[in-house]
Design a protein around this motif. Structure first.
Motif, short mmCIF file in Angstrom:
data_model
loop_
_atom_site.label_atom_id
_atom_site.label_comp_id
_atom_site.label_asym_id
_atom_site.label_seq_id
_atom_site.Cartn_x
_atom_site.Cartn_y
_atom_site.Cartn_z
N TYR A 1 0.88 -1.18 0.00
CA TYR A 1 0.00 0.00 0.00
C TYR A 1 0.91 1.23 0.00
N LEU A 2 0.78 2.08 -0.98
CA LEU A 2 1.76 3.15 -1.19
C LEU A 2 1.31 4.52 -0.69
N ALA A 3 0.00 4.70 -0.44
CA ALA A 3 -0.48 6.01 0.03
C ALA A 3 -0.16 6.16 1.53
N PRO A 4 -0.28 7.38 2.08
CA PRO A 4 0.21 7.59 3.45
C PRO A 4 -0.74 7.15 4.58
N ASP A 5 -2.05 7.04 4.31
CA ASP A 5 -3.00 6.87 5.42
C ASP A 5 -3.32 5.41 5.72
N SER A 6 -2.43 4.73 6.40
CA SER A 6 -2.71 3.34 6.71
C SER A 6 -2.61 3.08 8.20
N VAL A 7 -3.41 2.14 8.66
CA VAL A 7 -3.38 1.72 10.06
C VAL A 7 -3.32 0.20 10.08
N ALA A 8 -2.44 -0.37 10.92
CA ALA A 8 -2.29 -1.83 10.98
C ALA A 8 -2.54 -2.34 12.39
N TYR A 9 -3.29 -3.43 12.49
CA TYR A 9 -3.46 -4.13 13.76
C TYR A 9 -3.00 -5.57 13.56
N ARG A 10 -1.85 -5.88 14.15
CA ARG A 10 -1.34 -7.27 14.12
C ARG A 10 -1.73 -7.87 15.47
N VAL A 11 -2.70 -8.74 15.44
CA VAL A 11 -3.33 -9.15 16.70
C VAL A 11 -2.72 -10.46 17.22
N GLU A 12 -2.11 -10.36 18.41
CA GLU A 12 -1.49 -11.52 19.07
C GLU A 12 -2.53 -12.61 19.29
N ASN A 13 -2.13 -13.84 19.05
CA ASN A 13 -2.95 -15.04 19.33
C ASN A 13 -4.22 -15.16 18.49
N ALA A 14 -4.46 -14.25 17.59
CA ALA A 14 -5.68 -14.35 16.76
C ALA A 14 -5.40 -15.25 15.56
N ASN A 15 -6.32 -16.18 15.31
CA ASN A 15 -6.22 -17.06 14.16
C ASN A 15 -7.03 -16.45 13.01
N HIS A 16 -7.35 -17.25 12.01
CA HIS A 16 -8.00 -16.70 10.83
C HIS A 16 -9.42 -16.21 11.09
N THR A 17 -10.16 -16.94 11.93
CA THR A 17 -11.59 -16.65 12.03
C THR A 17 -11.99 -15.93 13.32
N ASP A 18 -11.07 -15.81 14.27
CA ASP A 18 -11.51 -15.32 15.58
C ASP A 18 -10.95 -13.94 15.95
N LEU A 19 -10.48 -13.21 14.99
CA LEU A 19 -9.81 -11.94 15.30
C LEU A 19 -10.67 -10.98 16.14
N PRO A 20 -11.94 -10.74 15.78
CA PRO A 20 -12.72 -9.80 16.61
C PRO A 20 -12.87 -10.29 18.06
N SER A 21 -13.02 -11.60 18.24
CA SER A 21 -13.17 -12.14 19.60
C SER A 21 -11.87 -11.98 20.38
N VAL A 22 -10.75 -12.35 19.76
CA VAL A 22 -9.47 -12.27 20.46
C VAL A 22 -9.10 -10.82 20.76
N MET A 23 -9.38 -9.95 19.82
CA MET A 23 -9.07 -8.53 20.00
C MET A 23 -9.99 -7.92 21.06
N GLY A 24 -11.19 -8.45 21.13
CA GLY A 24 -12.22 -7.87 22.01
C GLY A 24 -13.15 -7.03 21.14
N PHE A 25 -14.46 -7.27 21.29
CA PHE A 25 -15.41 -6.59 20.39
C PHE A 25 -15.34 -5.07 20.52
N ASP A 26 -15.20 -4.59 21.76
CA ASP A 26 -15.16 -3.14 21.95
C ASP A 26 -13.92 -2.52 21.30
N GLU A 27 -12.79 -3.22 21.49
CA GLU A 27 -11.55 -2.68 20.91
C GLU A 27 -11.59 -2.73 19.38
N TYR A 28 -12.17 -3.80 18.88
CA TYR A 28 -12.32 -3.97 17.42
C TYR A 28 -13.19 -2.84 16.86
N ASN A 29 -14.35 -2.62 17.50
CA ASN A 29 -15.24 -1.54 17.05
C ASN A 29 -14.57 -0.17 17.18
N ALA A 30 -13.82 0.00 18.26
CA ALA A 30 -13.15 1.28 18.47
C ALA A 30 -12.10 1.55 17.39
#
Lengths: 241, 297
Positions: free
Chosen positions: B259-288
């Motif tokens: 991604y070459l444009a400047p406005d990017s945000v990345a969340y590399r989520v510890e312990n999250a597998n392919h399907t459970d990222l919102p749960s592992v991250m926490g729903f509130d944190e994910y929504n935030a």
């Protein structure tokens, strides 16, 4: 009982849902491209002798709670050009089913003959050109391969035991998206036994595929002695002419 | 010579009989959408506070036509939010993953509809052709056509490009990236990818170790890692560090790096597998995280 087995298979497939089935098939097809075939010829043919072989087997993977060898198939035709030099050509029939032609052109030469039966082995070297092209975009790739074999006869009998080391060379410096290709040598040791009759030969081979490369970064669970390499089992059936 | 001819004929016969591509798609057919009453497997489980009132759920059909078709394919869609506010709201077009149908992803769509507060943003989800009640057979070209048909519907209901956000999860990253990079009916102003593919080539090379062209085994041309280079709007990327389907190192990181444009945000989520990222991250944190991206970029 049958219903129980059917339900188990159905449940296993459900667990494998998502991308696992895709990856499983991908691995099944792709590993046949990367030195997963058995040794074609270990012992040189006599001048003018011809053989046709059917090869079956592959790396062992865990599928539906069982360890099974991937059922690759391939065919080989060999011809004794001289007593010291054998020429051969193989066709990977499993890969062909998926629209990619994988063929091998190889030579086998005798480099050491102990002249007598004993602990000293016969030693042969095999040079192979692995050529692949697909019928989708007509991409072509070439991987050279060099195998070294040592085999021992049991006294005067034609049966023999062999050990060997196979190596594929990857010359590409980069993979997709300009990522560096870090592995350039794909070494795999193997051991096998050939039961030789007048017209037929039967070989069972064990191959330890790339024992120094991690097997952890894979959706498909590979059978191995540890966290590196993959075990492979192969059966060859050869008809002599 | 005769034997050689037989081998050649057999080669031609065999070399056209199997195809791997269809295995990427794992749809399940339905007789009706059950949403909250669906008792099959879902990737996340939400409590009753996430229930959406029936008045804000609109199920409808769209006609989608890819470039190879002579007639349209009927696909099913669900809009969460008030139809009368599409001409004012920001809408998230949610492109689901490769398995089953919309009911499986219903909790994920509801979770998105709680970004900020309940129904602050509209959410549109479709079943690609062959999934759920949608007609037809899945295909890569069909994915793009189906999502584009949904974008056309949003435009017809008053949405403008600057209020369109597209979210691609797993296989859904392909239409999300493709339609942001090469806009058709609408040009999304923001792109969100969760556990994206890099490309079909990376999938093949992950399996092979060797530098193998993708065309040796598949017709798939998904190439998010290349297409993302054309994306100029803001980009939010989520990826589980323990993803064992699409590895973060070989897939997500490549997409993010390209991604070459400047406005990017990345969340590399510890312990999250392919399907459970919102749960592992926490729903509130994910929504935030999504709210922050939607409001500050």
């Amino acid at each position: 009982m049958i219903q129980c087995i059917f339900n188990n298979v159905k449940n296993s497939l459900k667990i494998l849902n998502n991308m696992k089935i895709f990856y499983l098939l991908l691995t099944v097809i792709i590993v046949t491209l990367s030195s997963c075939a058995p040794t074609r010829i270990v012992k040189p043919l006599k001048k003018g002798e011809k053989t046709a072989s059917f090869h079956f087997g592959g790396p062992i993977i865990r599928y539906s709670n069982f360890n099974i060898p991937v059922p690759f198939t391939s065919l080989t035709y060999a011809y004794g050009f001289t007593n010291e030099l054998t020429l051969f050509n193989s066709l990977h029939t499993t890969t062909l089913l998926y629209k990619t032609v994988h063929t091998e052109f190889g030579t086998l030469i005798n480099i050491y003959d102990p002249k007598c039966y004993g602990y000293r082995p016969w030693i042969t070297i095999s040079h192979v050109a692995n050529i692949l092209f697909d019928t989708r975009k007509y991409n072509v790739k070439y991987w050279p391969q060099l195998d070294i074999n040592a085999y021992w006869h049991y006294k005067q009998k034609d049966n023999y035991f062999y050990l060997g080391l196979s190596n594929w060379f990857e010359f590409a410096s980069h993979k997709a998206h300009e990522e560096r290709q870090t592995d350039h040598y794909f070494l795999s040791p193997y051991a096998g036994h050939t039961f030789s009759g007048k017209k037929m030969e039967y070989t069972l081979e064990f191959k330890y595929l790339t024992p120094y490369i991690s097997n952890q970064l894979s959706v498909v669970e590979k059978n191995s002695f540890g966290k590196k390499g993959v075990n492979g089992i192969y059966i060859n059936i050869t008809r002599k002419f | 010579m005769k034997h050689l001819l037989i081998v050649l004929l057999l080669s031609v016969f065999f070399s056209s009989c199997l195809d791997l591509d269809d295995n990427l798609y794992s749809p399940t057919k339905l007789t009706s959408y059950e949403r909250d009453n669906y008792d099959g497997e879902t990737e996340i489980v939400l409590d009753d506070t996430y229930i959406i009132p029936d008045s804000l759920i609109y199920e409808f059909t769209l006609n989608s036509k890819d470039s190879t078709e002579s007639s349209s394919t009927k696909i099913f869609a669900t809009y969460i939010g008030s139809l009368s506010r599409i001409d004012r709201d920001t809408v998230i077009m949610y492109c689901h993953g490769n398995s089953d149908h919309m009911d499986k992803y219903w909790p994920r769509a509801k979770l998105l509809a709680h970004t900020g507060s309940k129904n602050r943003f509209g959410v549109l989800m479709i079943d690609y052709r062959g999934y759920g009640l949608s007609e037809g057979k899945p295909s890569e070209i069909g994915l793009y056509a189906d999502v584009d048909a949904a974008l056309q519907w949003l435009e017809d209901n008053g949405l403008t490009d600057n209020r369109l956000v597209i979210y691609g999860y797993s296989m859904g990253s392909a239409p999300a990236t493709e339609l942001t990079a090469n806009a058709r009916s609408m040009k999304p102003s923001k792109l969100i990818l969760e556990a994206p593919f890099a490309s079909a080539e990376v999938m093949v090379q992950d399996a092979a170790e060797l530098s193998v062209p993708a065309s040796f085994v598949t017709n798939l041309e998904i190439d998010n890692a290349e297409e993302i280079k054309k994306v100029r709007g803001p980009f939010l990327w989520f990826h589980g560090k323990a993803d064992d389907f699409l590895y973060i190192e070989t897939h997500g990181e490549i997409v993010y790096k390209n991604y070459l444009a400047p406005d990017s945000v990345a969340y590399r989520v510890e312990n999250a597998n392919h399907t459970d990222l919102p749960s592992v991250m926490g729903f509130d944190e994910y929504n935030a995280a999504i709210l922050d991206f939607l409001t500050n970029y």
